[in-house]
Each structure stands twice: as structure tokens, then as C-alpha cells.
Design an enzyme around this catalytic site. Structure first.
Site: not given
Length: 700
Positions: A82, A142, A250, A304, A465, A501, A636, A638, A641
Site C-alpha cells: 500500500h 511499531h 499503537h 490503542s 512497549e 511489554y 507506490d 502514495d 495507490t
């Protein structure tokens, strides 16, 4: 400026360069000293008190048939791209002392010791001792939507069925390139710090555990949420040309169902500032970007982006839209604070130490009961196997959070371990042990803790974390040690290595996913607080700190994964590479999606670093009847796309490229191009390409 003043200024610049290890300019034919670059300008010309350099480089790993890192889901295997992963580096130097520090943020799941060691080795080859263990801080966004397989510890390569050398090298080489570019970009700069509040971009996914903390700690985080957005601003020549933002959330807006490589919400915030607002062309401007924007993590262990506490749920139920919205909100909050900043002065400093967390004696002043305690070898609790139900992942339904996993077999194994070792019970406390990963040598146990100072901003580099209250206590420990306000201390999570964690002892006892993943027992946070405070005291007193003992080098022990291995490519029967299998429609409007399928090859043959697997091009009128000129308007890297890869038969590949037509796109004639590389049976690789038929984009 008179000749005498100019000569004095250039001499001062030469001294500054020498102190920083930069080459002085050669004398000109007239015998005067020439100043070859902006880095040689005198640091006091515009009130600047630092030298700062910025750099961006591509770190994209294997975008096809590689297990992805973060969710521990064997079914999440990359199938395309992506947006590209990138590393962003800032070199910050003190012209007076010659000290410098490096902050790198990579669009990756974690930084493992394997990556850090390889990066430092390459930096030493190029720069000698300029960049070292002490002053280089490597961090990760992450993202859970990037390929894994780049650790030298076995636990983290399970979902990739082994070690992926190509992804490892992509990450290492890209990080090094970003630092090299930042080093070459050094120039006088002003640094300032701003803060703002961001209240609709994160939620506490472990509120039950958070609520066990003392009221005094919880008072810092109404609703259990850390809403502070902090931005370090780099101004050179009166222009803002770099930022590092820290906000705890996250990078899990993209769910485990996604198999397209993506830098997630942090990466989208970076993209908005650099590409959309700053006009950076990642292909053409890699050596000289107009602006570099890092969106780093801080204490985000229990924060989250899924605001409704379900995977891919909140603000919407569409994971791509959630990524865009959370990323935009993060960007907006950083921009809001720019005008309310304060200058940073006072140079830079750094310390680092490796600590054996499998056996650290913790002094009473750092423990909840005021008694000495000891950490112990790493172990994962049963609730680890449940996964984080709010963000998703490879959790097993037979395990539950907060209930010791609810598995009698695990309970029996755990009790046997505790019976054999009372010291283990004293350390791990109420944790029901699922897997003694330390004893099995599956994870890193000698871990780095780093403290970096930029002016009066202190960054605590933690290989974990960190939950928000754990972050608070770390900040308090360092602030007290160095004699500053807690607001001048930030935790930089996911730094230099990875140890799962870090919860408070109170949160640990809740038996949630985060506590079960706190490897070294109930007193792990006190051990880290003690280490961070000792680093702070050493920095305050100007005392060097011994590096400590590192773990052995495991690089020669890595067996390559067979996952995604490319033996040979072949086009579909009756087709040639680059042929269009599915053509676009004749006409599209803004907000439509264009889709083209090509006869392609496996994308892992060449990762196309600093380039692209695709382009979207617009026909540009030249006013003549000669060959038309085409202008690249997207690639690719961006948001608009997507590059989808699919195996077709045994050796053939189908590549589908989609383009979401932006609302503000100019009407005209367009085409989509594909760029790939095909491997023969003999192992040679050659470039291939394809071009779609022309299609029109018309206004609404």
C-alpha cells in the site's frame, strides 16, 4: 561583512567542523578558506545553537509471501504494497562540544538487536567512532503491517518460518542510508519544543489493569489515556524543515486481515506532513527532501487506535479509513502546537548500558514494598496466547485475558516450574507460565537502556512497549536523577531492541495480555527505573557508563526461510510479461477507483528501493504532434495507490494496480505503468514492464 570578520567566521566554522569530525574545506587558489556547504556556516549567524541534519531512505521489505510482524498471525502473509516503509534520521550536534546524537525512526514493527548491531557496524566502517552504541538511538513506529523475519532470536521469526535476509538487509541498509544523508545534511539550526492535547486518537485497551494503579498515578491520565503530543521542531534559515513528534498510540489501525505492506497511522501522519503538505517527492527528492517528519512512539503499550476496543473499529469499521483518520488527527495535533513552542539550548549528551534483565538486583527505593527484589529469566504468561482482543492478532481461543489463560495443562506446567524454582515464583509472582522463553534462548535478555539529552529534553530509550503509568514512573525516576521537571522527560519506546511489554507491578497482577508479556517478572519496571535513574545520575555528573555485557552474535546461526523463495517466474500461458490482463474503463471521475491487472513477476526479485513498482501518469500537452509527454503524479509511495500481487499457477504472477482518483485531480488523459523483475530458471533477473491503455478522468 568585512574581510577580517569573514576570515574570523570561516576560521570558527573550520574549528566547528573539526570538532564534529567533518572535513575542513580545502584552500582556494588565493589561499583563503572556502566554505563548501551550509554545514560550515557559523552557528551563531542566526542565533542557532545546534547543527542538525535530516535524512529519509527506503526500508521496504519483501512485499509478497513474507509473514508480517506484530500480530503473530501465521495467516497474515504479505501480498502487495500500500505504502512504502521508510527510515527517517536526525543527526543533532553541539558545535561547541562536538557531541552529537542520532535519532532514527523506521516504519517497522520493532528494532531488534540484530538490526542495531548491523547498522552500527556499517556506520563504523564509514564514519569511524563518530556514531556509536552511546549516541545512536534506533526506534520503530511499531506498524503491524510490515514484513518480519529480521530478528536473530527465534521467537520473532516463527510467523515468517525463519529468517528473511532480504528484509533484514532492506531495513539495515535503509537505516544506514538515512543516517548518511542526515550527516551530509548538517547545517546550523534552532531547536524548539511544543506540546498539544490529542483526545480522540487513542484509548486504553487494558483499563482493568490500569485501574489497579495508585490514584496519584491515575490522576495524570484521566480516562486512562495519555493525550500529550510533543513535537521537536527543527528550524534552519528561518524555515521549519524537520519535526519529531511523540504521541502514544499503537500502529494497529490496519488489522490482521490486511496483507498489504503499510506504515499504518504513524506512516500516514508522516506522509501528510512530507508529501501532501510539504510536496516531497520520495523518488526524486531522496537526497534533499524539503521537510522530514518523524511520528515516533512513546509509552504506547496500552494505547490503542481502535476507539471502540475491537479490531478495526473506531473511528469507522474500515481499516484504511481508520488509518487515515488517526494519522490525520496525529498530524493535526502536532501542527496545532507549533506556534506555542519554547527554544531548546544546552547542547546534547547520551549514555547507554546493557543490563541482564534475567538477573538484576533491584534496590529497595525502586520497589513497591521498599524491599530488595530480583528479576528472573524471561517467561511468557498464558494470557499472552490470548492476544490483545482489542487490537487483534494471533490469539488462541482456548486462552483468555485476566484468567491465567484458563488452561489446566498450562497451569500444571507452570506449577511444576514454580515448585522446581521458588525463586522463579518469587519473581514471576502470579503469572501462569506458558513458555519459559529465556531458558529456551528464544528472546533477548541482555537489553539496552539509553538516555539521550537534546537541550533540556531527555529521551529514555526503552526496548519495550511501555504502558502509560510505567512511562510516568520512568520519567519521574529520570527527572529526579537529573534535577529537571517531569515534563522535560519523554519515554521513547521500541528503541534499540525488543523485550515485549513493560507494565507496573500493579498492572502485572491483573493477568492481562500486557502483564503476561512482561517477560522478566513483577519487578521488571523497578529494574528499568533503577537503570534509567543511574544513567540520569551519570549524565548529571558527567560520568561515563560502562557499556555492560551484550548477548553473543547470532548472525551466523540464521537459517534462511523458504517462505516466498522465488525459484523462477513465467508469464501466464499465451501471454508475455507486462501484458494487460484486465484493462481499465474508458472514463473515471474523482473518487472512482481505477484497476488494471498485468501479467507480472514475483516482486521480491527486486524491492525497487528509492523507486516504485508502479506509476500513475498524466498526459501533458506539448503543443506539438510529436510523441506525447507523460508526467508521474503518483507511485507506490502514495496513499491513493495499491499494488496487489497474486501467484497464478506454479510460476506465473498477476499484478493488480489500483488508483483511487483524488477529488482534486486535474481532468485529462491518464495511464498506469507496472515495473517488475522476472527470474529465469538459471537465476538471472531481468526488468519487465507494462503500460495500460489510456483512460480519461473527467470532472464531476
Amino acid at each position: 561583512m568585512t574581510w577580517v570578520t569573514w576570515k574570523t567566521a570561516t576560521a570558527t566554522a573550520a574549528v566547528t567542523l573539526a570538532a564534529l569530525g567533518l572535513p575542513a574545506a580545502p584552500p582556494s587558489a588565493s589561499g583563503a578558506t572556502t566554505v563548501p556547504s551550509s554545514a560550515a556556516r557559523v552557528a551563531t549567524d542566526h542565533g542557532e545553537s545546534f547543527l542538525v541534519g535530516r535524512g529519509i531512505a527506503d526500508v521496504t521489505g519483501e512485499v509478497a509471501e513474507a509473514g508480517m510482524m506484530g500480530y503473530a498471525d501465521l495467516g497474515q502473509v504479505s501480498s502487495g504494497l500500500h505504502m512504502r516503509q521508510r527510515a527517517r534520521a536526525f543527526v543533532i550536534a553541539d558545535p561547541e562540544s562536538g557531541e552529537r546524537v542520532v535519532h532514527v525512526l523506521a516504519d517497522a514493527g520493532m528494532i531488534f538487536q540484530s538490526v542495531r548491531d548491523a547498522v552500527l557496524a556499517k556506520l563504523e566502517q564509514r564514519f569511524g567512532d563518530t556514531y556509536s552504541e552511546r549516541n545512536v538511538m534506533l526506534t520503530a513506529t511499531h506498524t503491524h503491517a510490515a514484513p518480519g523475519g529480521f530478528s536473530h532470536h527465534t521467537l520473532y521469526n516463527v510467523t515468517t518460518l525463519g529468517y528473511h535476509g532480504k528484509t533484514f538487509r532492506a531495513l539495515v541498509d535503509g537505516i544506514v542510508s538515512s543516517i548518511v544523508r542526515a550527516d551530509a545534511d548538517l547545517a546550523p539550526a534552532e531547536l524548539s519544543l511544543s506540546t498539544s492535547e490529542l483526545t480522540n486518537a487513542n484509548v486504553n485497551r487494558s483499563k482493568t489493569a490500569f485501574d489497579r494503579n495508585p490514584e496519584a498515578d491515575k490522576a495524570h491520565f484521566p480516562g486512562g489515556v495519555d493525550t500529550r503530543s510533543t513535537t521537536l521542531q527543527v528550524t534552519r534559515g528561518g524555515e521549519l524543515d524537520g519535526v519529531i513528534n511523540w504521541f502514544p498510540v499503537h500502529a494497529t489501525s490496519m488489522s490482521t486481515d490486511n496483507t498489504l505492506v503499510s506504515p499504518d497511522n504513524k506512516g500516514y501522519a508522516e506522509y501528510v506532513w512530507e508529501r501532501l503538505a510539504g510536496g516531497v517527492d520520495y523518488v526524486e527528492d531522496s537526497d534533499d527532501p524539503g521537510v522530514v517528519a518523524s511520528f515516533a512512539q512513546t509509552n504506547s503499550g496500552d494505547m490503542s487506535p481502535n476507539l471502540n476496543l475491537r479490531p478495526s473499529d473506531g473511528p469507522t469499521t474500515d481499516q484504511f479509513e481508520n488509518t487515515r483518520i488517526i494519522g490525520t488527527r496525529t498530524y493535526d495535533a502536532a501542527r496545532r502546537g507549533l506556534d506555542d513552542d519554547r527554544a531548546l539550548t544546552g547542547g546534547v549528551d547520551s549514555r547507554i548500558v546493557y543490563v541482564d534483565l534475567a538477573n538484576t538486583a533491584v534496590r529497595p527505593e525502586f520497589t513497591p514494598d521498599g524491599k530488595p527484589h530480583t528479576t528472573c529469566p524471561a517467561a511468557l504468561g498464558a494470557a499472552f496466547a490470548a492476544g490483545s482482543t482489542e487490537d487483534g492478532g494471533g490469539g488462541l481461543p482456548i486462552f483468555k485475558e485476566g484468567k491465567d489463560g484458563g488452561n489446566p495443562a498450562v497451569a500444571a506446567i507452570s506449577e511444576a516450574l514454580y515448585t522446581a524454582s521458588p525463586a522463579l515464583r518469587a519473581c514471576q509472582g502470579s503469572k501462569e507460565i506458558l513458555l519459559p522463553v529465556g531458558a529456551l534462548d528464544m528472546v533477548q535478555q541482555k537489553l539496552p537502556v539509553q538516555l539521550v539529552r537534546v537541550g533540556d529534553l531527555y529521551l529514555v530509550g526503552m526496548p519495550a512497549e511501555v504502558t502509560v503509568v510505567s512511562g510516568l514512573r520512568l520519567r519521574q525516576a529520570v527527572a529526579e536523577a537529573v534535577g529537571t521537571d517531569i515534563d522535560h522527560v519523554l519515554v521513547q519506546g521500541y528503541a534499540n531492541a525488543y523485550a515485549h511489554y513493560l507494565t507496573t507491578p500493579e498492572e502485572y497482577d491483573a493477568k492481562e495480555y500486557e502483564g503476561a508479556s512482561t517477560l522478566f517478572g513483577r519487578y521488571e519496571l523497578p529494574a528499568f527505573m533503577q537503570t534509567a535513574a543511574d544513567l540520569g545520575a551519570a549524565m548529571r555528573d558527567g560520568v561515563d557508563v560502562p557499556l555492560g555485557e551484550k548477548e553473543r552474535d547470532r548472525s551466523a546461526e540464521q537459517l534462511p526461510s523458504l517462505q516466498g523463495a522465488v525459484v523462477a517466474d513465467a508469464p501466464p500461458l499465451g501471454k508475455s510479461y507486462g501484458d494487460v490482463l484486465t484493462a481499465p474503463a474508458a472514463t473515471y471521475r474523482p473518487a472512482d477507483q481505477v484497476s488494471v491487472t498485468f501479467a507480472g513477476a514475483h516482486p521480491d526479485n527486486d524491492l525497487h528501493h528509492e523507486g516504485s513498482y508502479l506509476t500513475v501518469e498524466r498526459r501533458v500537452s506539448t503543443g506539438s504532434t510529436t510523441e506525447p509527454r507523460w508526467e508521474r503524479i503518483a507511485d507506490d509511495g502514495d496513499w491513493s495507490t495499491k499494488f496487489h500481487w497474486q501467484r497464478y499457477g506454479v510460476a506465473a504472477s498477476k499484478v493488480t494496480i489500483t488508483w483511487d482518483v483524488p477529488e482534486d485531480v486535474a481532468p485529462g488523459s491518464y495511464r498506469i505503468r507496472y515495473f517488475g523483475d522476472a527470474r529465469s530458471l538459471l537465476g538471472s533477473v531481468r526488468s519487465i514492464s507494462g503500460t495500460s491503455p489510456t483512460f480519461a478522468v473527467v470532472g464531476r
